[in-house]
Structure formats: structure tokens, C-alpha cells
Motif scaffolding. Structure first.
Motif, PDB file in Angstrom:
ATOM      1  N   UNK A 131     -31.393 -43.493  -1.517  1.00 29.40           N
ATOM      2  CA  UNK A 131     -30.340 -42.578  -1.085  1.00 29.40           C
ATOM      3  C   UNK A 131     -30.832 -41.138  -1.165  1.00 29.40           C
ATOM      4  N   UNK A 132     -31.506 -40.799  -2.238  1.00 33.48           N
ATOM      5  CA  UNK A 132     -32.022 -39.433  -2.401  1.00 33.48           C
ATOM      6  C   UNK A 132     -33.055 -39.109  -1.334  1.00 33.48           C
ATOM      7  N   UNK A 133     -33.945 -40.075  -1.035  1.00 33.30           N
ATOM      8  CA  UNK A 133     -34.955 -39.867   0.001  1.00 33.30           C
ATOM      9  C   UNK A 133     -34.282 -39.683   1.367  1.00 33.30           C
ATOM     10  N   UNK A 134     -33.276 -40.469   1.645  1.00 33.57           N
ATOM     11  CA  UNK A 134     -32.551 -40.339   2.910  1.00 33.57           C
ATOM     12  C   UNK A 134     -31.875 -38.990   3.040  1.00 33.57           C
ATOM     13  N   UNK A 135     -31.287 -38.499   1.946  1.00 29.79           N
ATOM     14  CA  UNK A 135     -30.649 -37.180   1.987  1.00 29.79           C
ATOM     15  C   UNK A 135     -31.673 -36.075   2.206  1.00 29.79           C
ATOM     16  N   UNK A 136     -32.851 -36.219   1.606  1.00 27.93           N
ATOM     17  CA  UNK A 136     -33.910 -35.215   1.812  1.00 27.93           C
ATOM     18  C   UNK A 136     -34.387 -35.217   3.265  1.00 27.93           C
ATOM     19  N   UNK A 137     -34.546 -36.433   3.832  1.00 26.04           N
ATOM     20  CA  UNK A 137     -34.952 -36.522   5.248  1.00 26.04           C
ATOM     21  C   UNK A 137     -33.907 -35.884   6.153  1.00 26.04           C
ATOM     22  N   UNK A 138     -32.629 -36.132   5.862  1.00 22.14           N
ATOM     23  CA  UNK A 138     -31.574 -35.539   6.670  1.00 22.14           C
ATOM     24  C   UNK A 138     -31.609 -34.019   6.566  1.00 22.14           C
ATOM     25  N   UNK A 139     -31.882 -33.513   5.370  1.00 21.22           N
ATOM     26  CA  UNK A 139     -31.945 -32.058   5.162  1.00 21.22           C
ATOM     27  C   UNK A 139     -33.106 -31.453   5.942  1.00 21.22           C
ATOM     28  N   UNK A 140     -34.264 -32.162   5.982  1.00 22.31           N
ATOM     29  CA  UNK A 140     -35.412 -31.648   6.722  1.00 22.31           C
ATOM     30  C   UNK A 140     -35.177 -31.663   8.232  1.00 22.31           C
ATOM     31  N   UNK A 141     -34.347 -32.577   8.719  1.00 18.41           N
ATOM     32  CA  UNK A 141     -34.096 -32.693  10.150  1.00 18.41           C
ATOM     33  C   UNK A 141     -32.985 -31.754  10.640  1.00 18.41           C
ATOM     34  N   UNK A 142     -32.303 -31.103   9.706  1.00 17.39           N
ATOM     35  CA  UNK A 142     -31.247 -30.175  10.100  1.00 17.39           C
ATOM     36  C   UNK A 142     -31.813 -29.019  10.888  1.00 17.39           C
ATOM     37  N   UNK A 143     -31.071 -28.582  11.906  1.00 21.59           N
ATOM     38  CA  UNK A 143     -31.499 -27.416  12.667  1.00 21.59           C
ATOM     39  C   UNK A 143     -31.311 -26.177  11.803  1.00 21.59           C
ATOM     40  N   UNK A 144     -32.369 -25.445  11.602  1.00 20.90           N
ATOM     41  CA  UNK A 144     -32.275 -24.251  10.758  1.00 20.90           C
ATOM     42  C   UNK A 144     -33.002 -23.090  11.437  1.00 20.90           C
ATOM     43  N   UNK A 145     -32.662 -21.899  11.000  1.00 18.07           N
ATOM     44  CA  UNK A 145     -33.287 -20.690  11.538  1.00 18.07           C
ATOM     45  C   UNK A 145     -34.771 -20.736  11.203  1.00 18.07           C
ATOM     46  N   UNK A 146     -35.645 -20.471  12.192  1.00 16.54           N
ATOM     47  CA  UNK A 146     -37.086 -20.517  11.910  1.00 16.54           C
ATOM     48  C   UNK A 146     -37.478 -19.578  10.775  1.00 16.54           C
ATOM     49  N   UNK A 147     -38.283 -20.089   9.864  1.00  8.88           N
ATOM     50  CA  UNK A 147     -38.750 -19.290   8.734  1.00  8.88           C
ATOM     51  C   UNK A 147     -37.830 -19.348   7.536  1.00  8.88           C
ATOM     52  N   UNK A 148     -36.706 -20.088   7.599  1.00  8.43           N
ATOM     53  CA  UNK A 148     -35.821 -20.217   6.442  1.00  8.43           C
ATOM     54  C   UNK A 148     -35.196 -21.607   6.470  1.00  8.43           C
ATOM     55  N   UNK A 149     -34.522 -21.930   5.396  1.00 11.06           N
ATOM     56  CA  UNK A 149     -33.874 -23.245   5.320  1.00 11.06           C
ATOM     57  C   UNK A 149     -32.373 -23.145   5.613  1.00 11.06           C
ATOM     58  N   UNK A 150     -31.937 -21.974   6.051  1.00 14.28           N
ATOM     59  CA  UNK A 150     -30.518 -21.777   6.326  1.00 14.28           C
ATOM     60  C   UNK A 150     -30.164 -22.271   7.720  1.00 14.28           C
ATOM     61  N   UNK A 151     -28.983 -22.836   7.837  1.00 15.74           N
ATOM     62  CA  UNK A 151     -28.519 -23.318   9.137  1.00 15.74           C
ATOM     63  C   UNK A 151     -28.137 -22.139  10.019  1.00 15.74           C
ATOM     64  N   UNK A 152     -28.128 -22.379  11.312  1.00 19.26           N
ATOM     65  CA  UNK A 152     -27.704 -21.338  12.244  1.00 19.26           C
ATOM     66  C   UNK A 152     -26.236 -21.005  11.989  1.00 19.26           C
ATOM     67  N   UNK A 153     -25.854 -19.736  12.072  1.00 23.22           N
ATOM     68  CA  UNK A 153     -24.434 -19.391  11.888  1.00 23.22           C
ATOM     69  C   UNK A 153     -23.597 -19.895  13.068  1.00 23.22           C
ATOM     70  N   UNK A 154     -22.298 -20.030  12.854  1.00 20.68           N
ATOM     71  CA  UNK A 154     -21.413 -20.508  13.901  1.00 20.68           C
ATOM     72  C   UNK A 154     -21.295 -19.520  15.057  1.00 20.68           C
ATOM     73  N   UNK A 155     -21.687 -18.281  14.837  1.00 21.16           N
ATOM     74  CA  UNK A 155     -21.601 -17.262  15.888  1.00 21.16           C
ATOM     75  C   UNK A 155     -22.830 -17.255  16.789  1.00 21.16           C
ATOM     76  N   UNK A 156     -23.739 -18.209  16.627  1.00 20.37           N
ATOM     77  CA  UNK A 156     -24.951 -18.255  17.436  1.00 20.37           C
ATOM     78  C   UNK A 156     -24.605 -18.487  18.896  1.00 20.37           C
TER      79      UNK A 156
END
Length: 195
Positions: free
Chosen positions: A84-109
Motif C-alpha cells: 500500500x505504501x509503495x502504491x501511494x508513493x507511485x501515485x504521488x510520483x505520477x501526479x502532475x506537478x509544476x516542473x522543478x517542484x513537487x507541488x501540484x498545479x494551482x486551480x487557476x492554471x
């Protein structure tokens, strides 16, 4: 001496009572509409009511079974916490994030100009934006007709009648106004069909 619809629900051909007759049964049905059967009292009864009841029972039973299944799945213990932990980490790595950071794109994009998930996503959102602009343009042109020609364009075919006499008057008025304003519809369809 007023025309009105038959008061028997689902009736195709009605038999009226004799003049001067009063009471609850002023008319009875001679022939019912498709999907209805004629009763001895001259009423129309819907056929297939049992089918709808059976469908309702099946839906209720299926809903109860799904709820029971979900409760059983939720109550099971976790037997593979590492997976379960490995699956959650994989999901986190596949999330669309702003290049150069781990933050997700804001809703105002702005997905029309910002490449978040590839050129296909940008093309889809540009297409959706073009559809909205086109529909808004058509609506504005039609409201222009309403403002500068006649507000009757908004109510043609939508007026309610409270009596048979009113219904006849509204139909006559509607036909007259439709013929007077048919050029707006013809122009609208002609101009926008070319685009």
C-alpha cells in the motif's frame, strides 16, 4: 359548450355523458391509448405496472448487496502495508506537478496556454473554449434579434393556456407572429450555416 380534453387518464376515445347529467362520472373511455387497458368502469389502467415494480425490487436488492459487499471489503484487515505504501508513493510520483517542484498545479492554471499534461490536453481545452465562444456568439446574436426586432421570439410556443378558448387564441397569435418573424429564423440559419 366548451371543448376540453377528456378527464379519463390515458384515454384515446372518450364517450361523454348526456347533457345535464351530473356527478363524478361525466365521461368514460371507449378506447385507451397504447400501453393502457380498458377496465369495466370505463377507466384506463396502465399495463406493465408489475414490470416496473419488479425492476424497483431488483434495484433495491442490488443496492443492498453492493452496500453489504462494500462493508465487507472495508472491514477486512490490511495484510500488505508495504505494498500500500509503495502504491501511494507511485501515485504521488505520477501526479502532475509544476516542473522543478513537487507541488501540484494551482486551480487557476490556464490550460489553454500552459502545457500541463501534453499538447493533447491543450488542444482539448482550446477546442472546448472555441465551442463556448461559438455558442455565446450565437446566443448574443439571437438576443440581438430579441432586443432590436421583437421580444416575442423568446415566448413563441411557450405560452400557457388556462382554458380551451385561451388555447385557441394563443395558437392563432403564435401562428400569426411566427409568420411575421420567420425572416429572423431564415436569416439566422442562412448566415450561420455558411460559417
Amino acid at each position: 359548450m366548451v371543448c376540453r380534453h377528456c378527464n379519463v387518464e390515458g384515454c384515446l376515445h372518450c364517450v361523454s355523458a348526456k347533457p345535464g347529467q351530473e356527478g363524478e362520472k361525466l365521461e368514460h373511455c371507449k378506447q385507451c391509448m397504447p400501453g393502457y387497458s380498458l377496465t369495466e368502469e370505463g377507466e384506463c389502467e396502465m399495463r406493465g405496472l408489475g414490470f416496473f415494480i419488479a425492476v424497483g425490487v431488483v434495484v433495491v436488492v442490488a443496492t443492498v448487496l453492493v452496500i453489504i459487499w462494500y462493508a465487507i471489503v472495508v472491514s477486512k484487515p490490511c495484510v500488505n502495508p508495504e505494498g500500500v505504501e509503495y502504491g501511494l508513493q507511485c501515485r504521488e510520483r505520477m501526479r502532475l506537478s509544476v516542473p522543478g517542484s513537487s507541488e501540484a498545479y494551482p486551480l487557476t492554471t490556464n490550460l489553454l496556454s500552459t502545457n500541463v499534461a501534453g499538447p493533447g490536453t491543450m488542444a482539448l481545452f482550446r477546442y472546448q473554449f472555441a465551442l463556448l465562444v461559438w455558442a455565446s456568439t450565437l446566443l448574443l446574436v439571437w438576443f440581438g434579434f430579441v432586443v432590436f426586432v421583437s421580444s416575442d421570439l423568446l415566448i413563441l410556443g411557450n405560452r400557457a393556456a388556462e382554458s380551451p378558448q385561451m388555447l385557441c387564441a394563443i395558437i392563432e397569435w403564435g401562428h400569426h407572429r411566427q409568420m411575421e418573424l420567420v425572416w429572423t429564423k431564415a436569416w439566422f440559419e442562412h448566415e450561420f450555416a455558411r460559417l
